[in-house]
Design a protein around this motif. Sequence first.
Motif, PDB file in Angstrom:
ATOM      1  N   UNK A 102       0.822  -1.219   0.000  1.00  0.00           N
ATOM      2  CA  UNK A 102       0.000   0.000   0.000  1.00  0.00           C
ATOM      3  C   UNK A 102       0.853   1.266   0.000  1.00  0.00           C
ATOM      4  N   UNK A 103       1.961   1.254   0.737  1.00  0.00           N
ATOM      5  CA  UNK A 103       2.783   2.461   0.876  1.00  0.00           C
ATOM      6  C   UNK A 103       4.134   2.350   0.169  1.00  0.00           C
ATOM      7  N   UNK A 104       4.534   1.149  -0.189  1.00  0.00           N
ATOM      8  CA  UNK A 104       5.848   0.846  -0.776  1.00  0.00           C
ATOM      9  C   UNK A 104       6.988   1.144   0.206  1.00  0.00           C
ATOM     10  N   UNK A 105       6.673   1.308   1.498  1.00  0.00           N
ATOM     11  CA  UNK A 105       7.678   1.520   2.535  1.00  0.00           C
ATOM     12  C   UNK A 105       8.063   0.183   3.164  1.00  0.00           C
ATOM     13  N   UNK A 106       9.270   0.138   3.733  1.00  0.00           N
ATOM     14  CA  UNK A 106       9.701  -1.037   4.478  1.00  0.00           C
ATOM     15  C   UNK A 106       9.021  -0.997   5.843  1.00  0.00           C
ATOM     16  N   UNK A 107       8.404  -2.093   6.236  1.00  0.00           N
ATOM     17  CA  UNK A 107       7.702  -2.190   7.515  1.00  0.00           C
ATOM     18  C   UNK A 107       8.097  -3.495   8.207  1.00  0.00           C
ATOM     19  N   UNK A 108       7.694  -3.639   9.465  1.00  0.00           N
ATOM     20  CA  UNK A 108       8.001  -4.831  10.246  1.00  0.00           C
ATOM     21  C   UNK A 108       6.756  -5.254  11.005  1.00  0.00           C
ATOM     22  N   UNK A 109       6.429  -6.536  10.931  1.00  0.00           N
ATOM     23  CA  UNK A 109       5.422  -7.088  11.820  1.00  0.00           C
ATOM     24  C   UNK A 109       6.170  -7.931  12.845  1.00  0.00           C
ATOM     25  N   UNK A 110       5.678  -7.949  14.067  1.00  0.00           N
ATOM     26  CA  UNK A 110       6.378  -8.681  15.127  1.00  0.00           C
ATOM     27  C   UNK A 110       5.389  -9.287  16.113  1.00  0.00           C
ATOM     28  N   UNK A 111       5.847 -10.370  16.754  1.00  0.00           N
ATOM     29  CA  UNK A 111       5.028 -11.028  17.778  1.00  0.00           C
ATOM     30  C   UNK A 111       5.205 -10.258  19.078  1.00  0.00           C
ATOM     31  N   UNK A 112       4.087  -9.816  19.645  1.00  0.00           N
ATOM     32  CA  UNK A 112       4.126  -9.062  20.901  1.00  0.00           C
ATOM     33  C   UNK A 112       4.191 -10.018  22.083  1.00  0.00           C
ATOM     34  N   UNK A 113       4.925  -9.639  23.123  1.00  0.00           N
ATOM     35  CA  UNK A 113       5.023 -10.453  24.335  1.00  0.00           C
ATOM     36  C   UNK A 113       3.665 -10.635  25.000  1.00  0.00           C
ATOM     37  N   UNK A 114       2.822  -9.622  24.891  1.00  0.00           N
ATOM     38  CA  UNK A 114       1.494  -9.670  25.512  1.00  0.00           C
ATOM     39  C   UNK A 114       0.491 -10.410  24.638  1.00  0.00           C
ATOM     40  N   UNK A 115       0.963 -10.942  23.499  1.00  0.00           N
ATOM     41  CA  UNK A 115       0.072 -11.627  22.571  1.00  0.00           C
ATOM     42  C   UNK A 115      -0.300 -10.723  21.417  1.00  0.00           C
ATOM     43  N   UNK A 116      -0.630 -11.321  20.315  1.00  0.00           N
ATOM     44  CA  UNK A 116      -0.996 -10.547  19.140  1.00  0.00           C
ATOM     45  C   UNK A 116       0.215 -10.180  18.308  1.00  0.00           C
ATOM     46  N   UNK A 117      -0.009  -9.310  17.349  1.00  0.00           N
ATOM     47  CA  UNK A 117       1.032  -8.918  16.396  1.00  0.00           C
ATOM     48  C   UNK A 117       1.111  -7.398  16.384  1.00  0.00           C
ATOM     49  N   UNK A 118       2.333  -6.866  16.329  1.00  0.00           N
ATOM     50  CA  UNK A 118       2.555  -5.428  16.220  1.00  0.00           C
ATOM     51  C   UNK A 118       3.035  -5.085  14.817  1.00  0.00           C
ATOM     52  N   UNK A 119       2.879  -3.830  14.429  1.00  0.00           N
ATOM     53  CA  UNK A 119       3.308  -3.350  13.113  1.00  0.00           C
ATOM     54  C   UNK A 119       4.133  -2.092  13.309  1.00  0.00           C
ATOM     55  N   UNK A 120       5.335  -2.086  12.730  1.00  0.00           N
ATOM     56  CA  UNK A 120       6.196  -0.895  12.771  1.00  0.00           C
ATOM     57  C   UNK A 120       6.265  -0.350  11.356  1.00  0.00           C
ATOM     58  N   UNK A 121       5.905   0.937  11.224  1.00  0.00           N
ATOM     59  CA  UNK A 121       5.932   1.612   9.938  1.00  0.00           C
ATOM     60  C   UNK A 121       6.716   2.922  10.071  1.00  0.00           C
ATOM     61  N   UNK A 122       7.336   3.373   8.978  1.00  0.00           N
ATOM     62  CA  UNK A 122       8.015   4.675   9.040  1.00  0.00           C
ATOM     63  C   UNK A 122       6.981   5.795   9.162  1.00  0.00           C
ATOM     64  N   UNK A 123       7.387   6.915   9.763  1.00  0.00           N
ATOM     65  CA  UNK A 123       6.488   8.062   9.885  1.00  0.00           C
ATOM     66  C   UNK A 123       6.227   8.631   8.503  1.00  0.00           C
ATOM     67  N   UNK A 124       5.027   9.111   8.312  1.00  0.00           N
ATOM     68  CA  UNK A 124       4.650   9.688   7.014  1.00  0.00           C
ATOM     69  C   UNK A 124       4.862  11.172   7.003  1.00  0.00           C
TER      70      UNK A 124
END
Length: 124
Positions: A102-124
């Motif tokens: 969608x953005x053509x930016x490099x992003x990261x998904x990660x497993x959260x310690x509290x459960x679920x998945x997190x997403x890291x994206x660059x600031x727009x």
Amino acid sequence: SLDLTHLHNLIPQGRKLRKYKERRLDGYHGGPNMGENLADVLNSIEEEDDAPPEAEEEFIDPEQAVVTKVKSFDLSSPISVKEAIFALDYIDHDFYVFRDEETNDVSVVYKRNAGGVGLIQPEQ
């Protein structure tokens, strides 16, 4: 007597003291009758100010982390966040680096310690 070994750290203050000495000798601040010790200190500052600066030793932190392995990721083909989360489930890491379609930016998904998945994206 005054310890002169640390005066090289005081060069900016040394310039102020030199100006004070010049003004005192010109008749300000009590005239040329300044104390012998103060005159010696001011003269030594002038000599040290003209000396070349000593090379500082570079600090090496013995606790510093060292890179032991380098990994590369193919980021040429953008994928959706949903696909990245799916890929995260099938790799042996807690994160997945990808190029977001969608953005053509490099992003990261990660497993959260509290459960679920997190997403890291660059600031727009």
